[in-house]
Design an enzyme around this catalytic site. Structure first.
Site, PDB file in Angstrom:
ATOM      1  N   HIS A 264     -33.573  24.494  31.941  1.00  0.00           N
ATOM      2  CA  HIS A 264     -33.844  24.236  33.372  1.00  0.00           C
ATOM      3  C   HIS A 264     -33.355  25.435  34.181  1.00  0.00           C
ATOM      4  O   HIS A 264     -33.763  26.553  33.900  1.00  0.00           O
ATOM      5  CB  HIS A 264     -33.159  22.912  33.760  1.00  0.00           C
ATOM      6  CG  HIS A 264     -33.476  22.367  35.108  1.00  0.00           C
ATOM      7  ND1 HIS A 264     -34.507  22.783  35.891  1.00  0.00           N
ATOM      8  CD2 HIS A 264     -32.856  21.375  35.832  1.00  0.00           C
ATOM      9  CE1 HIS A 264     -34.526  22.095  37.022  1.00  0.00           C
ATOM     10  NE2 HIS A 264     -33.530  21.238  37.016  1.00  0.00           N
ATOM     11  N   HIS A 305     -43.636  25.251  31.003  1.00  0.00           N
ATOM     12  CA  HIS A 305     -43.204  24.336  32.067  1.00  0.00           C
ATOM     13  C   HIS A 305     -43.760  22.949  31.767  1.00  0.00           C
ATOM     14  O   HIS A 305     -44.869  22.827  31.253  1.00  0.00           O
ATOM     15  CB  HIS A 305     -43.741  24.815  33.428  1.00  0.00           C
ATOM     16  CG  HIS A 305     -43.015  24.219  34.580  1.00  0.00           C
ATOM     17  ND1 HIS A 305     -43.334  22.987  35.086  1.00  0.00           N
ATOM     18  CD2 HIS A 305     -41.971  24.676  35.299  1.00  0.00           C
ATOM     19  CE1 HIS A 305     -42.523  22.715  36.085  1.00  0.00           C
ATOM     20  NE2 HIS A 305     -41.669  23.721  36.242  1.00  0.00           N
ATOM     21  N   ASP A 363     -38.376  31.281  36.586  1.00  0.00           N
ATOM     22  CA  ASP A 363     -37.172  31.976  36.106  1.00  0.00           C
ATOM     23  C   ASP A 363     -37.461  33.321  35.468  1.00  0.00           C
ATOM     24  O   ASP A 363     -36.530  34.064  35.141  1.00  0.00           O
ATOM     25  CB  ASP A 363     -36.446  31.077  35.090  1.00  0.00           C
ATOM     26  CG  ASP A 363     -35.883  29.843  35.766  1.00  0.00           C
ATOM     27  OD1 ASP A 363     -36.277  28.724  35.389  1.00  0.00           O
ATOM     28  OD2 ASP A 363     -35.097  30.008  36.715  1.00  0.00           O
TER      29      ASP A 363
END
Ligand code: SDX
Length: 425
Positions: A264, A305, A363
């Site tokens: 995460h 994702h 990210d």
């Protein structure tokens, strides 16, 4: 809601279940009545489960669309600053100029933390991971704010929201200064939210930190892009903690803990470690082979994702911001950025990634930008937590403002049935 129905046949029983449609997105089947039939659904990881109704953020994973209160993320990054986005997420509409000024001023007047909190840091080792310190310090905030803890009262919810939005960057910068062994730097109310954060991070008592407008803008964009993302793991955690009526400071601390994992929010730190380990473009194929190898636990960090099966729109914006920041700093030949761009290009042409619809997520590029700004690796997920606090607060506020029940999932029990203790007669 509509009057559509679904039918579930179990044995010789047919159970009718209501089907609801949202304003956009997939329909949901209301399964709440199944418990009365002695049945539960089974959905580890919530692959097919809507845990709540919400009006804050909508994600169209197939088309790479992200809306906050209906506004596309690309337009918010272009036309608003982070505090305006905080107002939007919390109140549902963009602020008028007067509301905007008042909201900015209110946040600015809450940026300081109680002075005793400084002593709280002293219990940590200097080399503690800043996310560990954040979990502790944010969780302890309710020990410093005994007033206004009746959250059935709208005004007290609002005060808690202001305190959290305003103080989280101050605490984050304190974590960094503590690990450096440098004195904490007080917030300045003449600076914007992003400028103030960079000031608290990099100024020292001996020297003012001159905030570059380009870096402050990049910081503000990073805050906007990480602000909220629907029912992700950490927001779902905050909602579950809030459903027991725990105070919002404790709920946000639970969100920080959930965000920390490398699957995460911890992925931004893991991406930089991965890019450092790959080192240069000649080793990319070796690492892609590891990512494809079922027997190798290695995953391409910053890729994939649960919801996006297309480009994460935030990754697209961050790739452009990354280019601008490195250009501004004369780091356009940054080897890590070069490896990241090449890695993205090769992975997107690789059958394994294409078949699984694995694209760069938020990210993948954020860590390179933050590293270029001068933010050290262990602080990357802290930055994510600073930004996501508004998302967590907005969802907590939405849940508490409406009728809610304590969240209490059930289970499929496959353990031993009842047996007697060997010493029982
Ligand atoms: C964030 O939920 C949110 O909205 C989160 C977030 C937010 O703003 O809150 O967007 C922020 O957390 C972004 C994600 C950051 N994490 C990473 O970058 C870590 C690397 N990615 C993964 O571990 C993974 O993609 C997840 C955790 C993000 C998603 O996992 P899922 O949905 O459970 O997918 P999966 O594990 O079931 O994978 C499906 C397939 C598997 O292969 P098969 O079993 O089908 O053969 O894809 C493979 C996985 O092995 N796979 C990957 C991969 N991600 C998935 N293979 C290699 N590298 C990867 N990164």
């Amino acid at each position: 809601m509509t009057d559509k129905k679904a039918q579930l046949s179990v044995g010789n029983k047919v159970i009718e279940l209501p089907v609801y449609s949202g304003s956009i997105g997939p329909d949901v089947i209301d399964i709440r009545s199944l418990a009365q039939e002695g049945l539960f659904t089974f959905d580890p990881g919530f692959m097919s489960t809507a845990s709540c109704e919400s009006k804050i953020t909508y994600i169209d994973g197939a088309n790479g669309v992200l809306l906050h209160r209906g506004y596309p993320i690309e337009q918010l990054v272009e036309n608003s600053d982070f505090i305006e986005v905080c107002y939007l997420l919390l109140h549902g509409e963009l602020p008028s100029p007067e509301e905007n000024e008042k909201f900015h001023d209110t946040v600015k007047s809450h940026t300081m933390v109680q002075d005793q909190i400084r002593h709280f840091f002293k219990g940590f080792r200097r080399d503690a991971h800043p996310m560990a310190i954040m979990c502790g310090v944010v969780g302890a905030l309710s020990a410093f704010y005994h007033d206004n803890l009746d959250f059935s009262d709208e005004r007290q919810r609002e005060i808690a929201a202001f305190r959290l939005i305003a103080k989280i960057p101050t605490l984050a910068a304190m974590c960094y200064k503590y690990t450096l062994g440098q004195p904490f730097i007080n917030p300045r109310n003449d600076l914007s939210y992003a400028e103030n954060f960079l000031h608290m991070m990099f100024a020292t008592p001996c020297e003012e930190y001159k905030v570059s407008p380009v870096l402050a803008r990049a910081m503000d964009q990073i805050f906007i892009l990480h602000a909220d993302h629907g029912q992700n793991a950490s927001t779902a955690t905050v909602r579950l903690a809030g459903s027991s009526q725990a105070n919002p400071f404790a709920c946000i601390a639970s969100g920080i803990a959930a965000l920390w994992g490398p699957s995460h929010g911890g992925a931004n730190e893991a991406v930089l470690c991965m890019l450092q380990e790959i080192g240069d473009e000649s080793r990319i194929d070796e690492y892609l082979a590891k990512a494809r190898d079922k027997n190798d636990p290695f995953r391409l960090m910053g890729f994939g994702h649960r919801v996006y099966k297309n480009f994460d729109p935030r990754a697209k914006i961050l790739r452009q911001t990354c280019h601008e920041v490195l250009q501004e700093l004369g780091l356009q030949d940054d080897p890590m950025f070069r490896v990241a761009q090449r890695l993205e290009q090769i992975a997107l042409e690789d059958q394994y990634f294409i078949e699984r619809k694995l694209y760069p997520n938020v990210d993948f590029y954020s860590g390179i930008i933050l590293k270029a700004i001068g933010i050290p690796l262990p602080m990357l997920t802290v930055i994510f937590a600073v930004s996501r606090t508004i998302g967590w607060v907005a969802h907590w506020h939405e849940m508490i403002s409406e009728s809610f029940r304590i969240g209490r999932p059930r289970q499929l029990y496959t353990g031993l049935t009842m047996r007697n203790h060997p010493d029982t007669d």
